[in-house]
Enzyme design. Structure first.
Site: not given
Ligand code: PMT
Length: 408
Positions: A287, A314-315, A218, A349
């Protein structure tokens, strides 16, 4: 405001091809308000003339330790005392070795011994010379002496090689010099509210390999995450950045762990999070990753092709799920219903705070110099309007610190 206003910067130039960039460096440092004096090695004069540097700096250039006339004007000890900051750019492997050996057989190496000012070096050499154990050991020595190391950068080199060893670009050297001076000012004039705290920050993009030559990524430049790292370090934090591939310089005194993929970033984040007080997840993590990375370059044999993607861990959620989790701050990069999606991520999260980032608005978000955030906790909302990423980072770090204090 000119950050280097009234500061006396001694620019040391040694004999590498990157010396041709130094007149521009002098001019940009002067643009920031600095008074610049130049010291050249014999080798440097093979690449650029003292007259050019005298013209752009508007100061006499010094190049000899044993010149009676020069010593009459400003002796080497006076020069060493005059400097608020010494920047050596380019710093060749030879010069680095001499400094690390404590030699003083020319004016520049003598100044390094004789000064009490902080010294930064911008290495510039062939990539093989940079990786050589001798150079790496010399760099370790200089780092242990608190020298700041600016770069080197990676890319194509004058000799045709590709790799680490290029001198950083002029604008990067100026930014790092300004950051180093700011941090010195803070050292003497400001309290260090984050002293004793460890901050762990993810920054930049990740790259998910498709085959040996292709990847999914990205547009993250790392600017926002690195600005947060710099702001936290300046307030006294011990900062580690886990960064995907970026082409910007690491802020002074921050430790950078370079990673490529989300899986690597995940591993390092979990390794370091338990011993951190604050975790800021600013990275734009992919992702999904490719299910099976092809061993060989994929051939263009079909009109269409399909890639099978699997979800990355998901860190930030995994850090937030740790038993002794650090104060965990996520980002939410959104293009619509920004606050709504950010609140959803904050809750889902289990984060302590989230910075909602509208990345669809003009002039902010990915790869821009400015940004705006709405910072949310379960009970609080703070709007940080459009400003430079460095100013925004300072405000965000302050806000994190205040919120953390209240929660303790
Ligand atoms: O680097 P710059 O060019 O300066 O740009 C800055 C930025 C736009 C990248 C930055 O301000 C930003 O918004 N970062 C978050 C980017 C993102 O991936 O957001 P997200 O909404 O997809 O992810 C939500 C949060 O989960 C983020 O904290 C992200 O780091 C984290 N995440 C996401 C996926 C994953 N596998 N692991 C994660 O930790």
């Amino acid at each position: 405001m000119q950050i280097l206003q009234g500061k006396k910067i001694l620019l040391g130039i040694s004999g590498g091809i990157a010396a041709y960039k130094t007149p521009e460096l002098v001019r940009r440092l002067k643009d920031q308000g600095a008074d610049v004096r130049v010291v050249m090695t014999e080798g440097a004069k093979a690449f650029i003339t003292p007259l050019t540097l005298q013209a752009v700096s508007a100061n006499a250039v010094s190049d000899s330790l044993l010149d009676t006339q020069a010593e009459l004007a400003m002796g080497h000890i006076e020069l060493a005392k005059w400097a608020d900051f010494i920047l050596i750019a380019p710093a060749t492997a030879d010069l680095i070795a001499k400094i690390a050996a404590g030699m003083a057989n020319d004016l520049l190496t003598t100044l390094c011994l004789a000064t009490a000012a902080p010294i930064a070096i911008a290495p510039a050499m062939n990539q093989q010379m940079w990786h050589n154990l001798a150079t790496q050991n010399n760099m370790k020595t200089l780092t242990s002496w608190q020298y700041s190391i600016f770069g080197p950068g990676a890319g194509e080199q004058a000799c045709g090689d590709v790799g680490l060893g290029r001198m950083l670009e002029v604008h990067e050297l100026v930014t790092l010099t300004c950051q180093a001076m700011e941090s010195m000012n803070n050292d003497t004039s400001k309290a260090k509210p984050l002293a004793g705290q460890k901050w762990l920050i993810t920054a930049g993009p990740t790259r998910e390999a498709i085959d040996p030559v292709r990847y999914i990524s990205n547009h993250s430049s790392g600017k926002m995450g690195f600005a947060i790292a710099n702001a936290a370090q300046q307030l006294g934090a011990d900062v580690t950045i886990i960064s995907g591939p970026v082409s910007i310089a690491t802020p002074p005194h921050c430790h950078k762990i370079a990673v490529t993929s989300a899986m690597e970033m995940h591993q390092h984040a979990l390794d370091h999070a338990a011993t951190s007080d604050v975790f800021v997840a600013c990275a734009a993590v992919a992702d999904y990753r490719i299910d099976h990375i092809a061993d060989e370059k994929i051939k263009k044999s079909h009109d269409t092709m399909q890639l099978n993607l699997i979800k990355n861990p998901d860190i930030v959620a995994d850090v937030a799920a740790m038993k002794n989790k650090p104060f965990t701050v996520g980002f939410a990069a959104e293009t619509q219903d920004v606050e709504h999606y950010a609140r959803d991520k904050l809750a889902r999260k289990n984060l302590d705070m989230i910075a909602a980032n509208n990345v669809a608005a003009q002039g902010q978000g990915f790869n821009s110099d400015d940004n705006a955030l709405t910072v949310l906790t379960a009970s609080d909302e703070k709007v940080l309007p459009l400003m430079s990423k460095s100013e925004l980072a300072k405000k965000l770090v302050q806000h994190i610190q205040q919120t953390l204090q209240k929660s303790q």
